[in-house]
Design a protein around this motif. Structure first.
Motif, PDB file in Angstrom:
ATOM      1  N   SER A  75       0.906  -1.177  -0.045  1.00 30.19           N
ATOM      2  CA  SER A  75      -0.040   0.065   0.059  1.00 30.19           C
ATOM      3  C   SER A  75       0.944   1.274   0.035  1.00 30.19           C
ATOM      4  N   PHE A  76       0.425   2.270  -0.298  1.00 35.86           N
ATOM      5  CA  PHE A  76       0.950   3.624  -0.320  1.00 35.86           C
ATOM      6  C   PHE A  76       1.563   4.076   1.022  1.00 35.86           C
ATOM      7  N   GLU A  77       0.607   3.692   2.117  1.00 37.89           N
ATOM      8  CA  GLU A  77       1.527   4.149   3.357  1.00 37.89           C
ATOM      9  C   GLU A  77       2.568   3.517   3.929  1.00 37.89           C
ATOM     10  N   LYS A  78       2.297   1.945   3.664  1.00 38.83           N
ATOM     11  CA  LYS A  78       3.326   0.863   3.980  1.00 38.83           C
ATOM     12  C   LYS A  78       4.679   1.159   3.021  1.00 38.83           C
ATOM     13  N   PHE A  79       4.271   1.491   1.698  1.00 40.23           N
ATOM     14  CA  PHE A  79       5.466   1.674   1.043  1.00 40.23           C
ATOM     15  C   PHE A  79       6.194   2.924   1.544  1.00 40.23           C
ATOM     16  N   TYR A  80       5.938   4.050   1.815  1.00 42.94           N
ATOM     17  CA  TYR A  80       6.555   5.356   2.175  1.00 42.94           C
ATOM     18  C   TYR A  80       6.933   5.512   3.569  1.00 42.94           C
ATOM     19  N   ASN A  81       6.573   4.396   4.501  1.00 40.03           N
ATOM     20  CA  ASN A  81       6.982   4.374   5.790  1.00 40.03           C
ATOM     21  C   ASN A  81       7.831   3.357   6.178  1.00 40.03           C
ATOM     22  N   ASN A  82       8.268   2.416   5.154  1.00 44.30           N
ATOM     23  CA  ASN A  82       9.340   1.623   5.149  1.00 44.30           C
ATOM     24  C   ASN A  82      10.690   2.431   5.607  1.00 44.30           C
ATOM     25  N   PRO A  83      11.460   1.463   6.441  1.00 45.08           N
ATOM     26  CA  PRO A  83      12.898   2.405   6.678  1.00 45.08           C
ATOM     27  C   PRO A  83      13.510   2.614   5.579  1.00 45.08           C
ATOM     28  N   HIS A  84      13.653   1.533   4.540  1.00 42.65           N
ATOM     29  CA  HIS A  84      14.440   1.788   3.391  1.00 42.65           C
ATOM     30  C   HIS A  84      13.763   0.934   2.315  1.00 42.65           C
ATOM     31  N   ILE A  85      14.229   1.202   0.903  1.00 42.39           N
ATOM     32  CA  ILE A  85      13.837   0.308  -0.159  1.00 42.39           C
ATOM     33  C   ILE A  85      15.055  -0.307  -0.814  1.00 42.39           C
ATOM     34  N   GLU A  86      15.025  -1.488  -0.982  1.00 41.09           N
ATOM     35  CA  GLU A  86      16.074  -2.239  -1.180  1.00 41.09           C
ATOM     36  C   GLU A  86      15.940  -2.182  -2.784  1.00 41.09           C
ATOM     37  N   ILE A  87      17.023  -1.903  -3.721  1.00 42.66           N
ATOM     38  CA  ILE A  87      17.127  -1.950  -5.037  1.00 42.66           C
ATOM     39  C   ILE A  87      17.824  -3.010  -5.616  1.00 42.66           C
ATOM     40  N   GLU A  88      17.488  -3.717  -6.586  1.00 43.91           N
ATOM     41  CA  GLU A  88      18.210  -4.545  -7.279  1.00 43.91           C
ATOM     42  C   GLU A  88      19.452  -4.181  -7.635  1.00 43.91           C
ATOM     43  N   LYS A  89      20.532  -4.915  -7.683  1.00 42.92           N
ATOM     44  CA  LYS A  89      21.954  -4.658  -8.236  1.00 42.92           C
ATOM     45  C   LYS A  89      22.001  -3.935  -9.669  1.00 42.92           C
ATOM     46  N   ILE A  90      22.357  -2.897  -9.450  1.00 43.45           N
ATOM     47  CA  ILE A  90      22.393  -2.017 -10.601  1.00 43.45           C
ATOM     48  C   ILE A  90      23.946  -1.490 -11.062  1.00 43.45           C
ATOM     49  N   SER A  91      24.248  -1.367 -12.065  1.00 42.19           N
ATOM     50  CA  SER A  91      25.588  -0.521 -12.326  1.00 42.19           C
ATOM     51  C   SER A  91      25.536   0.647 -13.055  1.00 42.19           C
ATOM     52  N   ILE A  92      26.441   1.459 -12.974  1.00 44.23           N
ATOM     53  CA  ILE A  92      26.348   2.984 -13.376  1.00 44.23           C
ATOM     54  C   ILE A  92      26.198   2.739 -15.076  1.00 44.23           C
ATOM     55  N   ILE A  93      26.714   2.113 -15.645  1.00 45.95           N
ATOM     56  CA  ILE A  93      26.321   1.770 -17.157  1.00 45.95           C
ATOM     57  C   ILE A  93      25.238   1.726 -17.500  1.00 45.95           C
ATOM     58  N   ASP A  94      24.200   0.727 -16.566  1.00 45.45           N
ATOM     59  CA  ASP A  94      22.867   0.362 -16.608  1.00 45.45           C
ATOM     60  C   ASP A  94      22.191   1.714 -16.673  1.00 45.45           C
ATOM     61  N   LEU A  95      22.766   2.664 -15.768  1.00 43.86           N
ATOM     62  CA  LEU A  95      21.823   3.942 -15.566  1.00 43.86           C
ATOM     63  C   LEU A  95      22.066   4.957 -16.640  1.00 43.86           C
ATOM     64  N   VAL A  96      23.333   4.792 -17.127  1.00 45.40           N
ATOM     65  CA  VAL A  96      23.680   5.645 -18.309  1.00 45.40           C
ATOM     66  C   VAL A  96      23.116   5.300 -19.487  1.00 45.40           C
ATOM     67  N   LYS A  97      22.827   3.924 -19.784  1.00 47.56           N
ATOM     68  CA  LYS A  97      22.244   3.533 -21.149  1.00 47.56           C
ATOM     69  C   LYS A  97      20.744   3.842 -20.871  1.00 47.56           C
ATOM     70  N   SER A  98      20.013   3.536 -19.801  1.00 54.35           N
ATOM     71  CA  SER A  98      18.661   3.575 -19.445  1.00 54.35           C
ATOM     72  C   SER A  98      18.317   5.115 -19.238  1.00 54.35           C
ATOM     73  N   LEU A  99      18.907   6.064 -18.810  1.00 53.71           N
ATOM     74  CA  LEU A  99      18.493   7.480 -18.481  1.00 53.71           C
ATOM     75  C   LEU A  99      18.978   8.434 -19.268  1.00 53.71           C
ATOM     76  N   LEU A 100      19.943   8.233 -20.353  1.00 51.03           N
ATOM     77  CA  LEU A 100      20.670   9.173 -21.375  1.00 51.03           C
ATOM     78  C   LEU A 100      21.228  10.165 -20.676  1.00 51.03           C
ATOM     79  N   MET A 101      22.220   9.793 -19.564  1.00 52.21           N
ATOM     80  CA  MET A 101      22.966  10.737 -18.900  1.00 52.21           C
ATOM     81  C   MET A 101      24.454  10.191 -19.089  1.00 52.21           C
ATOM     82  N   SER A 102      25.301  11.046 -19.046  1.00 54.79           N
ATOM     83  CA  SER A 102      26.665  10.688 -18.952  1.00 54.79           C
ATOM     84  C   SER A 102      27.212   9.822 -17.822  1.00 54.79           C
TER      85      SER A 102
END
Length: 324
Positions: A75-102
């Motif tokens: 739910s909205f409340e539970k999601f934003y009241n979590n202490p943190h959000i775990e993110i799947e392993k991701i590299s800077i190269i993945d972000l570069v390709k996906s977000l059109l940033m250097s």
């Protein structure tokens, strides 16, 4: 056993969405532009950097995709009241390709987010620290529910849908927030990136969008005959808006107040938009380019049509989720 069986033939089709879209184009475009304007405003207001926010929502979206894959709903409340959000392993190269940033931009903004305590990095592991519950996040849900409700009301008779008010749709989104917001990010991230590609930066697009929204809103004061000209067919909308003869533009001070971007930065961004012929100056005010044969106008028109096509697909997906 549940007597209500899933039937593919009962699903809302893209053709139905397109018919409602054309029939209610004026209301649809106002709700859509308002949704996007407030979403970007809230992003800038929170981080003073829209690209930084884009990195964050991309990371969150990757997590929501995993939730959705495993049928895990939060739910909205539970999601934003979590202490943190775990993110799947991701590299800077993945972000570069996906977000059109250097690579340098991504690395710098990740470092800034780390210093601000927004996220914690350990090699490829990223954890987003608690995102504080705030009214701006609720406004995003509220604005989306308005757009969805517009289409839902036009579908309920043919599909014998349960009657939902706008508020009930908002509550439904909040109850299964991660499921619905996964679809929203699936639409929103490519939408922002398409606009960034044309305007070179999200800030440029944001300022242009405010000028476009201002001119579209001016049509509310037009006669019904003029409205038919503007909103008669979506394919002509972008061209018709630029032909509004009584539409006033915006000055840098007003744009700064509406966007939250410092006036000096606004002036610098406007100079770029004028140089590239996305905006022009008329009576000391700035309006969107009305030179229909120019390269910039053709790019804007193509982008508008693509964005609206993707919007209809998004609405089909989310309405079928509500229906089922």
């Amino acid at each position: 056993m549940d007597k209500k069986l899933f039937k593919i033939s009962d699903q809302i089709t893209i053709k139905e969405i397109e018919l409602i879209y054309e029939k209610n184009f004026e209301k649809t475009i106002f709700e859509f532009l308002n949704l996007e304007n407030e979403w970007i405003f809230n992003a800038y207001n929170e981080y003073k950097d829209i690209e930084k926010y884009l990195i964050l929502i991309y990371l969150i979206h990757k997590t929501l995709e995993i939730y959705n894959k495993h049928f895990y709903k939060v739910s909205f409340e539970k999601f934003y009241n979590n202490p943190h959000i775990e993110i799947e392993k991701i590299s800077i190269i993945d972000l570069v390709k996906s977000l059109l940033m250097s690579k340098e931009t991504i690395r710098r903004k990740l470092n800034e987010l780390s210093k601000e305590g927004v996220l914690t990095r350990k090699r490829k592991n990223i954890r987003i620290n608690r995102v504080n519950f705030n009214p701006q996040l609720e406004r995003n849900v509220y604005n989306l529910s308005k757009l969805i409700h517009l289409f839902y009301c036009n579908l309920k008779k043919d599909h014998k849908l349960e009657i939902f008010t706008r508020l009930e749709i908002e509550k439904k989104i909040k109850t299964n927030y991660t499921q619905y917001w996964n679809l929203f990010f699936k639409f929103q991230i490519p939408y922002i990136l398409r606009c960034k590609k044309i305007f070179s930066s999200i800030d440029h697009f944001y300022i242009f969008g405010l000028c476009a929204l201002n001119e579209a809103l001016n049509s509310k004061n037009l006669s019904e005959q003029s409205k038919i000209m503007i909103f008669g067919k979506s394919i002509n909308f972008h061209k018709n808006v630029t032909e509004l003869k009584n539409s006033k533009g915006l000055n840098p001070t007003t744009i700064s107040e509406l966007s939250g971007i410092p006036r000096a930065t606004v002036i610098r961004k406007i100079q770029y938009l004028v140089k590239k012929k996305f905006l022009f100056k008329y009576n000391k005010l700035y309006k969107i380019n009305n030179k229909h044969n120019s390269k910039s106008f053709k790019l804007q028109e193509k982008n508008f049509q693509q964005n609206q096509k993707e919007l209809r697909v998004f609405l089909k997906e989310i309405l079928n989720l509500i229906k089922n």
